[in-house]
Write a protein that holds these residues in place. Sequence first.
Motif, PDB file in Angstrom:
ATOM      1  N   SER A 127       8.494   0.760 -22.076  1.00 27.10           N
ATOM      2  CA  SER A 127       9.785   0.730 -22.766  1.00 27.10           C
ATOM      3  C   SER A 127      10.674   1.795 -22.172  1.00 27.10           C
ATOM      4  CB  SER A 127       9.566   1.012 -24.264  1.00 27.10           C
ATOM      5  OG  SER A 127      10.819   1.113 -24.892  1.00 27.10           O
ATOM      6  N   ALA A 128      11.934   1.457 -21.938  1.00 27.47           N
ATOM      7  CA  ALA A 128      12.884   2.402 -21.347  1.00 27.47           C
ATOM      8  C   ALA A 128      13.392   3.393 -22.382  1.00 27.47           C
ATOM      9  CB  ALA A 128      14.047   1.650 -20.713  1.00 27.47           C
ATOM     10  N   THR A 129      13.035   3.211 -23.635  1.00 24.57           N
ATOM     11  CA  THR A 129      13.531   4.118 -24.685  1.00 24.57           C
ATOM     12  C   THR A 129      12.503   5.157 -25.025  1.00 24.57           C
ATOM     13  OG1 THR A 129      12.780   2.596 -26.409  1.00 24.57           O
ATOM     14  CG2 THR A 129      15.086   2.442 -25.686  1.00 24.57           C
ATOM     15  N   ARG A 168      11.101  -6.495 -20.709  1.00 27.72           N
ATOM     16  CA  ARG A 168      10.463  -5.463 -19.883  1.00 27.72           C
ATOM     17  C   ARG A 168       9.204  -4.927 -20.551  1.00 27.72           C
ATOM     18  NH1 ARG A 168      15.679  -3.048 -19.234  1.00 27.72           N
ATOM     19  NH2 ARG A 168      16.573  -3.888 -17.365  1.00 27.72           N
ATOM     20  N   GLU A 169       9.302  -4.685 -21.863  1.00 28.60           N
ATOM     21  CA  GLU A 169       8.163  -4.118 -22.567  1.00 28.60           C
ATOM     22  C   GLU A 169       6.975  -5.084 -22.556  1.00 28.60           C
ATOM     23  OE1 GLU A 169       7.140  -1.870 -26.765  1.00 28.60           O
ATOM     24  OE2 GLU A 169       9.178  -2.490 -26.325  1.00 28.60           O
ATOM     25  N   LYS A 170       7.251  -6.360 -22.794  1.00 22.70           N
ATOM     26  CA  LYS A 170       6.171  -7.351 -22.810  1.00 22.70           C
ATOM     27  C   LYS A 170       5.628  -7.628 -21.407  1.00 22.70           C
ATOM     28  CE  LYS A 170       7.944  -9.726 -26.853  1.00 22.70           C
ATOM     29  NZ  LYS A 170       8.786 -10.826 -27.298  1.00 22.70           N
ATOM     30  N   ARG A 205      18.970  -5.698 -25.644  1.00 23.89           N
ATOM     31  CA  ARG A 205      17.753  -5.736 -26.450  1.00 23.89           C
ATOM     32  C   ARG A 205      16.782  -6.791 -25.933  1.00 23.89           C
ATOM     33  NH1 ARG A 205      15.299  -8.633 -29.680  1.00 23.89           N
ATOM     34  NH2 ARG A 205      16.936 -10.163 -29.972  1.00 23.89           N
ATOM     35  N   ILE A 206      17.312  -7.959 -25.567  1.00 26.97           N
ATOM     36  CA  ILE A 206      16.472  -9.033 -25.040  1.00 26.97           C
ATOM     37  C   ILE A 206      15.799  -8.585 -23.750  1.00 26.97           C
ATOM     38  CG2 ILE A 206      16.514 -11.345 -24.007  1.00 26.97           C
ATOM     39  CD1 ILE A 206      18.747 -12.001 -26.117  1.00 26.97           C
ATOM     40  N   LEU A 207      16.579  -7.960 -22.851  1.00 29.51           N
ATOM     41  CA  LEU A 207      16.007  -7.467 -21.593  1.00 29.51           C
ATOM     42  C   LEU A 207      14.971  -6.376 -21.840  1.00 29.51           C
ATOM     43  CD1 LEU A 207      19.135  -7.361 -19.292  1.00 29.51           C
ATOM     44  CD2 LEU A 207      17.143  -8.853 -19.059  1.00 29.51           C
ATOM     45  N   ALA A 232       7.543  -1.320 -11.874  1.00 32.92           N
ATOM     46  CA  ALA A 232       8.003  -2.703 -11.967  1.00 32.92           C
ATOM     47  C   ALA A 232       7.810  -3.435 -10.639  1.00 32.92           C
ATOM     48  CB  ALA A 232       9.468  -2.745 -12.385  1.00 32.92           C
ATOM     49  N   ALA A 233       8.132  -2.759  -9.549  1.00 32.44           N
ATOM     50  CA  ALA A 233       7.957  -3.372  -8.226  1.00 32.44           C
ATOM     51  C   ALA A 233       6.495  -3.681  -7.960  1.00 32.44           C
ATOM     52  CB  ALA A 233       8.520  -2.459  -7.143  1.00 32.44           C
TER      53      ALA A 233
END
Length: 92
Positions: free
Chosen positions: A90-92, A83-85, A77-79, A33-34
């Motif tokens: 995806s964190a899941t 993140r995915e887009k 869910r929105i966050l 992400a960074a």
Amino acid sequence: MTIAVSLGPDLERFVKEQVASGQYSSVEDVVRAALVMMEDAASGDDLSAFGTLESLRARIIEAEADPRDYSSEEADRILADHREKRLGYSAT
């Protein structure tokens, strides 16, 4: 590709805090992400995870005026969708 880096105590603590908070699922996700944010800034795009400071301010004002009351699950869910887009994982 595997790359090993030494972050130093302050950055190491920060990265661990990000993972512990549940915002990211791994150290790799924090670093990824960074790097995406750095890449955007270097390209002149200057978009962080939420856009420019002016864009973030506008979003806050818009959210404060929104009569809907989001549950923490809905906000999560929105966050996660963001993140995915934006960051490609995806964190899941």
